[in-house]
Design a protein around this motif. Structure first.
Motif, PDB file in Angstrom:
ATOM      1  N   PHE A   8      27.020  83.325  39.969  1.00  0.00           N
ATOM      2  CA  PHE A   8      26.182  83.552  40.961  1.00  0.00           C
ATOM      3  C   PHE A   8      24.508  84.052  40.390  1.00  0.00           C
ATOM      4  O   PHE A   8      24.025  83.665  40.930  1.00  0.00           O
ATOM      5  CB  PHE A   8      26.974  84.546  41.839  1.00  0.00           C
ATOM      6  CG  PHE A   8      26.007  85.146  43.029  1.00  0.00           C
ATOM      7  CD1 PHE A   8      25.731  84.513  44.113  1.00  0.00           C
ATOM      8  CD2 PHE A   8      25.255  86.317  42.700  1.00  0.00           C
ATOM      9  CE1 PHE A   8      24.796  84.704  45.172  1.00  0.00           C
ATOM     10  CE2 PHE A   8      24.124  86.634  43.917  1.00  0.00           C
ATOM     11  CZ  PHE A   8      24.351  86.052  45.005  1.00  0.00           C
ATOM     12  N   ALA A   9      24.868  85.031  39.455  1.00  0.00           N
ATOM     13  CA  ALA A   9      23.662  85.647  38.758  1.00  0.00           C
ATOM     14  C   ALA A   9      22.693  84.240  38.258  1.00  0.00           C
ATOM     15  O   ALA A   9      21.472  84.446  38.494  1.00  0.00           O
ATOM     16  CB  ALA A   9      23.864  86.559  37.732  1.00  0.00           C
ATOM     17  N   LEU A  10      23.309  83.555  37.476  1.00  0.00           N
ATOM     18  CA  LEU A  10      22.659  82.428  36.920  1.00  0.00           C
ATOM     19  C   LEU A  10      21.955  81.490  38.015  1.00  0.00           C
ATOM     20  O   LEU A  10      21.074  80.754  37.763  1.00  0.00           O
ATOM     21  CB  LEU A  10      23.578  81.524  35.952  1.00  0.00           C
ATOM     22  CG  LEU A  10      24.029  82.427  34.652  1.00  0.00           C
ATOM     23  CD1 LEU A  10      24.923  81.582  34.006  1.00  0.00           C
ATOM     24  CD2 LEU A  10      22.736  82.741  33.763  1.00  0.00           C
ATOM     25  N   ARG A  11      22.715  81.465  39.129  1.00  0.00           N
ATOM     26  CA  ARG A  11      21.988  80.547  40.020  1.00  0.00           C
ATOM     27  C   ARG A  11      21.113  80.996  41.058  1.00  0.00           C
ATOM     28  O   ARG A  11      19.956  80.541  41.158  1.00  0.00           O
ATOM     29  CB  ARG A  11      23.169  79.968  41.285  1.00  0.00           C
ATOM     30  CG  ARG A  11      23.901  78.831  40.405  1.00  0.00           C
ATOM     31  CD  ARG A  11      25.214  78.653  41.086  1.00  0.00           C
ATOM     32  NE  ARG A  11      25.898  77.485  40.764  1.00  0.00           N
ATOM     33  CZ  ARG A  11      26.938  77.246  39.657  1.00  0.00           C
ATOM     34  NH1 ARG A  11      27.114  78.554  39.191  1.00  0.00           N
ATOM     35  NH2 ARG A  11      27.558  76.356  39.293  1.00  0.00           N
ATOM     36  N   VAL A  12      21.388  82.569  41.252  1.00  0.00           N
ATOM     37  CA  VAL A  12      20.371  83.005  42.095  1.00  0.00           C
ATOM     38  C   VAL A  12      19.001  83.519  41.616  1.00  0.00           C
ATOM     39  O   VAL A  12      18.019  83.528  42.130  1.00  0.00           O
ATOM     40  CB  VAL A  12      20.955  84.262  42.885  1.00  0.00           C
ATOM     41  CG1 VAL A  12      20.903  85.412  42.019  1.00  0.00           C
ATOM     42  CG2 VAL A  12      20.244  84.634  44.166  1.00  0.00           C
ATOM     43  N   ILE A  13      18.933  83.589  40.147  1.00  0.00           N
ATOM     44  CA  ILE A  13      17.817  84.268  39.295  1.00  0.00           C
ATOM     45  C   ILE A  13      16.782  83.068  39.699  1.00  0.00           C
ATOM     46  O   ILE A  13      16.886  81.937  39.221  1.00  0.00           O
ATOM     47  CB  ILE A  13      18.016  84.696  38.024  1.00  0.00           C
ATOM     48  CG1 ILE A  13      18.945  85.815  38.016  1.00  0.00           C
ATOM     49  CG2 ILE A  13      16.667  84.576  37.148  1.00  0.00           C
ATOM     50  CD1 ILE A  13      19.487  86.153  36.709  1.00  0.00           C
ATOM     51  N   GLY A  14      15.552  83.439  40.235  1.00  0.00           N
ATOM     52  CA  GLY A  14      14.520  82.176  40.286  1.00  0.00           C
ATOM     53  C   GLY A  14      14.729  81.165  41.326  1.00  0.00           C
ATOM     54  O   GLY A  14      14.351  79.947  41.438  1.00  0.00           O
ATOM     55  N   LEU A  15      15.586  81.497  42.309  1.00  0.00           N
ATOM     56  CA  LEU A  15      16.178  80.593  43.397  1.00  0.00           C
ATOM     57  C   LEU A  15      14.863  80.185  44.164  1.00  0.00           C
ATOM     58  O   LEU A  15      14.612  79.015  44.574  1.00  0.00           O
ATOM     59  CB  LEU A  15      17.072  81.129  44.428  1.00  0.00           C
ATOM     60  CG  LEU A  15      17.807  80.110  45.089  1.00  0.00           C
ATOM     61  CD1 LEU A  15      18.623  79.002  44.354  1.00  0.00           C
ATOM     62  CD2 LEU A  15      18.750  80.794  45.964  1.00  0.00           C
ATOM     63  N   ASP A  16      13.902  81.028  44.382  1.00  0.00           N
ATOM     64  CA  ASP A  16      12.805  80.726  45.225  1.00  0.00           C
ATOM     65  C   ASP A  16      11.360  80.729  44.272  1.00  0.00           C
ATOM     66  O   ASP A  16      10.130  80.955  44.521  1.00  0.00           O
ATOM     67  CB  ASP A  16      12.635  81.578  46.368  1.00  0.00           C
ATOM     68  CG  ASP A  16      12.278  83.067  45.886  1.00  0.00           C
ATOM     69  OD1 ASP A  16      12.517  83.612  44.479  1.00  0.00           O
ATOM     70  OD2 ASP A  16      12.126  84.017  46.560  1.00  0.00           O
ATOM     71  N   GLY A  17      11.850  80.403  43.074  1.00  0.00           N
ATOM     72  CA  GLY A  17      10.601  80.470  42.009  1.00  0.00           C
ATOM     73  C   GLY A  17       9.549  79.497  42.154  1.00  0.00           C
ATOM     74  O   GLY A  17       8.478  79.302  41.592  1.00  0.00           O
ATOM     75  N   GLN A  18      10.079  78.234  42.668  1.00  0.00           N
ATOM     76  CA  GLN A  18       9.344  76.959  42.918  1.00  0.00           C
ATOM     77  C   GLN A  18       9.235  76.592  44.262  1.00  0.00           C
ATOM     78  O   GLN A  18      10.149  77.245  45.248  1.00  0.00           O
ATOM     79  CB  GLN A  18       9.758  75.853  42.297  1.00  0.00           C
ATOM     80  CG  GLN A  18      10.005  76.004  40.477  1.00  0.00           C
ATOM     81  CD  GLN A  18      10.480  74.565  40.070  1.00  0.00           C
ATOM     82  OE1 GLN A  18      10.597  73.647  40.850  1.00  0.00           O
ATOM     83  NE2 GLN A  18      10.636  74.595  38.737  1.00  0.00           N
ATOM     84  N   SER A  19       8.015  76.022  44.679  1.00  0.00           N
ATOM     85  CA  SER A  19       7.691  75.601  46.164  1.00  0.00           C
ATOM     86  C   SER A  19       9.008  74.745  46.409  1.00  0.00           C
ATOM     87  O   SER A  19       9.463  73.949  45.526  1.00  0.00           O
ATOM     88  CB  SER A  19       6.440  75.015  46.443  1.00  0.00           C
ATOM     89  OG  SER A  19       5.989  73.952  45.474  1.00  0.00           O
ATOM     90  N   LEU A  20       8.830  74.416  47.613  1.00  0.00           N
ATOM     91  CA  LEU A  20       9.785  73.161  48.151  1.00  0.00           C
ATOM     92  C   LEU A  20       9.336  71.816  47.412  1.00  0.00           C
ATOM     93  O   LEU A  20       8.438  71.435  47.342  1.00  0.00           O
ATOM     94  CB  LEU A  20       9.745  72.838  49.671  1.00  0.00           C
ATOM     95  CG  LEU A  20      10.481  74.268  50.332  1.00  0.00           C
ATOM     96  CD1 LEU A  20      10.140  73.985  51.935  1.00  0.00           C
ATOM     97  CD2 LEU A  20      11.903  74.499  50.224  1.00  0.00           C
TER      98      LEU A  20
END
Length: 120
Positions: free
Chosen positions: A18-30
């Motif tokens: 979970f942690a590896l996936r959620v870190i930076g989840l919104d770091g890029q635009s769509l």
């Protein structure tokens, strides 16, 4: 390893996944495919179901799941990607369970490992 130890190890691996996936989840635009996913999820139900028979289109299952999710969680980059994150994290314990079922370490037959579902 004891049963309790295996359970805690699995919980730790799930937490790490979970942690590896959620870190930076919104770091890029769509991305383009994500914008398309929002567009398809917001289309009418008949149009969405028509993608079952349209050549070159993926099936509508993801978009059918995404429709209520976007209503519940919002339309941000984080909310859109979080649904896929959930399924990715759920795959971890399911893979563990499948591996334990298929590759049980006991017993051996004729000196070779065998799949547990083949046992009689």
């Amino acid at each position: 390893m004891s049963t309790t130890g295996r359970r805690w190890a699995l919980v730790a691996v799930i937490g790490l996944a979970f942690a590896l996936r959620v870190i930076g989840l919104d770091g890029q635009s769509l991305w383009r495919d994500e914008v398309d996913a929002i567009r398809f999820a917001q289309s009418s139900l008949p149009d969405l179901l028509r993608t079952f028979v349209t050549p070159g289109q993926n099936g509508p299952l993801y978009f059918l799941l995404l429709r209520p999710w976007l209503s519940l969680a919002g339309r941000s980059e984080f909310a859109l990607r979080f649904l896929s994150l959930l399924f990715g994290v759920l795959a971890v314990p399911l893979t563990y369970r499948l591996a334990r079922e298929l590759f049980s370490s006991s017993p051996r037959q004729n000196g070779t490992w065998h799949l547990s579902y083949l046992r009689s």
